[in-house]
Design a protein around this motif. Sequence first.
Motif, short mmCIF file in Angstrom:
data_model
loop_
_atom_site.label_atom_id
_atom_site.label_comp_id
_atom_site.label_asym_id
_atom_site.label_seq_id
_atom_site.Cartn_x
_atom_site.Cartn_y
_atom_site.Cartn_z
N LYS A 65 -0.46 -3.74 -16.26
CA LYS A 65 0.65 -5.31 -16.53
C LYS A 65 -1.09 -6.30 -16.70
N LEU B 223 0.41 8.29 -1.33
CA LEU B 223 0.53 6.88 -2.30
C LEU B 223 1.72 6.84 -3.71
N PRO B 224 2.13 6.18 -3.68
CA PRO B 224 2.91 5.89 -4.71
C PRO B 224 1.78 5.58 -6.42
N GLY B 225 2.21 6.11 -7.39
CA GLY B 225 1.67 6.18 -8.67
C GLY B 225 0.76 4.83 -8.74
N ALA B 226 -0.26 4.76 -9.71
CA ALA B 226 -0.90 3.40 -10.51
C ALA B 226 0.02 2.92 -11.52
N GLU B 227 0.37 1.83 -11.30
CA GLU B 227 1.59 1.13 -12.09
C GLU B 227 0.90 1.13 -13.65
N ALA C 58 -3.04 -5.68 -10.42
CA ALA C 58 -1.98 -7.20 -10.63
C ALA C 58 -1.44 -7.77 -10.24
N PHE D 222 1.09 -1.17 0.36
CA PHE D 222 0.11 0.32 -0.12
C PHE D 222 0.62 1.00 0.33
N ILE D 223 1.91 0.89 0.68
CA ILE D 223 2.64 2.60 1.00
C ILE D 223 3.80 2.79 -0.02
N ALA D 224 4.19 1.53 -0.78
CA ALA D 224 5.40 1.75 -1.66
C ALA D 224 5.11 1.35 -2.81
N ASN E 266 -5.66 10.91 -4.72
CA ASN E 266 -4.60 10.17 -4.34
C ASN E 266 -5.73 9.53 -3.39
N THR F 249 -4.63 1.17 -3.95
CA THR F 249 -2.96 1.95 -5.08
C THR F 249 -3.32 1.47 -6.82
N GLY F 250 -4.18 0.89 -7.08
CA GLY F 250 -4.17 0.67 -8.45
C GLY F 250 -3.36 -0.44 -8.85
N HIS F 251 -2.55 -1.22 -7.85
CA HIS F 251 -1.74 -2.11 -8.10
C HIS F 251 -2.36 -3.35 -8.26
#
Lengths: 478, 112, 163
Positions: C124, C117-121, B62, A177-179, B2, B58-60
Amino acid sequence: MLLSLLILIPLFSVLVLNLPPLLRRAKVSFYCALCFTLAQIALVFFCVFNPQSIVVNPFGSLLELDLSADSISFVVLLSIGITGFITLLVAKYFICEQQNEHNFVSVLFLALAGLNGIVLTSDIFTLYVFLEIAAAASFVLIVINRKKNALEAAFKYIVLSILATTMMLSSIALFLFIAGNTHFASIRAAFNYSSHDFLLILASGLFICGAFIKAGVVPFHGWLPEAYSESPAPVTVFLAGIVTKTLGIYTLIRIVNSVFGFLPAINNLLLFAGAVTITLGALGALAQNDFKRILAYSSISQIGYIVLALGSGTALGLSAALFHFFNHSIFKALLFVNSAATEAQTKTRNVEAMGGLQAKMPATAFTSVIASLSAAGVPPLAGFWSKLMIVIALVASGHPLYALVAVLASVLTLAYLLSLQRRVFFGTLNADCAQVVEARAGLVFAAVLLALITVGAGVFFPFVLNTFILPIEKIFAG
Amino acid sequence: MNSEIARLFWSFSPFIIMLFIIGLYCIFVTFNLIRVLVGVEVLMKAATLLVIVAGAATGHIALAQVIVVTLIVIEVVVITIAAGVVIGIWRHNNSLDTRKIRQINDEGISDE
Amino acid sequence: MIVNSILLIALLCVALWAVMTRSLLRSAIALAIVSAVLTMLMFRLHSPLAAVFELSVCAGLIPVVFVSAITLTQPLSTKEVLQHMRERLTRFWYLPFIIVSSGIIFTFIHLSSKMPLPGAEVDKDVRILLWNIRPLDLIGQILILLIGAFGILIIFKEKKENE
């Protein structure tokens, strides 16, 4: 990369050894595993003396895995290789049924792959995956003889281990979540940005707690004495020699050095936990009567030393922690080999029922005295140098009180180990032990080999320091 | 923007913490070995949900899915080994109650 | 969000039932339902692949493991069950109160963090990510499945010898 072989060879040899109906499969797989551990030791030496060879990839992109190794990894890989070799030597005499021996070697192979994976990866989730592999393999190894007490000890270990991995997993989710990634470098970047955010503190606290459970640091050490004393002799050598230390301590060292950085709060936590672990482990060892239990509590105490050294938060402390890691895995494996030898000959683990075995088992007695002196930190054995480095690191980083604890606990270590030696090997011969003879040749060979390593690493300390220990200071990330 | 996305994470987190409480309470209070495994399962579910929510927030997603797939495989194997160990314990003691098992052990020691 | 909340509350209720019900078999079934609710939540969070996996493995396979463990170990007679039930209630009835009160506490505390927060990837594909970028995880899966196979082989061999 050469390094990917350390994971792929065990995997493929287990597959190959199980697929076709081989003649005398147990023997073949046994020698296969023996060769692999020797090859791993050789590979470590090769990589240490030819650092550029790590990046060479003779196989093209076929075996390209995201692995990396530095001086910390080499010390741990070397310990894994040596302990694996010794475990196999001991296993020859303790796992009797043929089919079971084959299964034992296969699971040991998989455990070695898991341990190597932990050491070589640089992604926190892959680290977790390999942690679970090594842990699951050790659950299976503990119950390999399906003894009642071993099953109960294994269940306790499984539940605590799952608790630890749930903690680690939650912390990995928080890092995600953070990175936004699980690679060490991206989490490290988040820590550099702000190390005081409560999410980061929560995540790192959870991870460190998980590693503490896996290592058996004191508030969470409940499973360790039982698991060590109830598992079969070769498994104890393997668990005490390398598994718990890689699962807990190596993970802690790697994560603190590469991800969290030596923050003051983390250092204080490590120092406190280390000091408490050293003292309570040593006191616990004084109160036991079971050979393997004494050694298990002694293991807890020595793990405390490594945590304490890491807590000093200096480059010297880091290298001292790694050197003690290596030394401890050697002399504790040696002591457990000795306990296996005496248990096999006298059919008991109760030290009160032994006594005067020195006349009957001279080699076992002699190597066990060497291991005890090394554990207590008597010069010129290897244990002395690592303890000296730990004390110097603590004093230099401004923690003289903790240094005092380390020195005093060292005296305590000497006390309980010498008392153990006196009760088992010296004094008058116990009447029950009149028929005892020296242990089998393989066990004596394993013990002498480990004793030679302990003495050698102490006598040739400058060589060890220059090849293995000093390079660690360069990768210190304070 | 965000913080808008991150709100998903924060609205899920109390429920995940409560799931953790349920699992931990079950592990520490029960005396039945299989019930301990039930508690462990609840804990693992909470962790799985946490990973997915962290990925979604966070949109990750995958990466989170890859993690969850690996995680589930590991979970199944570990639970299977644990269940096997429980069955092994039952064969020796004919009981799954930790108090009774401890009692049997104590009697075993006093017999010697 | 309303649908999510309903699903989350359902998840909590089923988990509570799994922990508190007196029959172990019902507990195993409740675990399957927990997995099913979790699957729905995963679909709502745009992760269909993991959701399918969760449904097939956790709702399908793990209850089988539990049920076989329960049927292989039939410990209690009915009288014992009744006594056991009474005992259990005294230990477990705190749990709903703890959960409800912590729920009330959480409605007042707003958890939040100021971390950027990190940017969205970049979008993929899951399969590419698993096969090309994280092959180590795949190797890990193979390794742990092998360990599971050997574990079952080792633990259940005794049965053959006894028969």
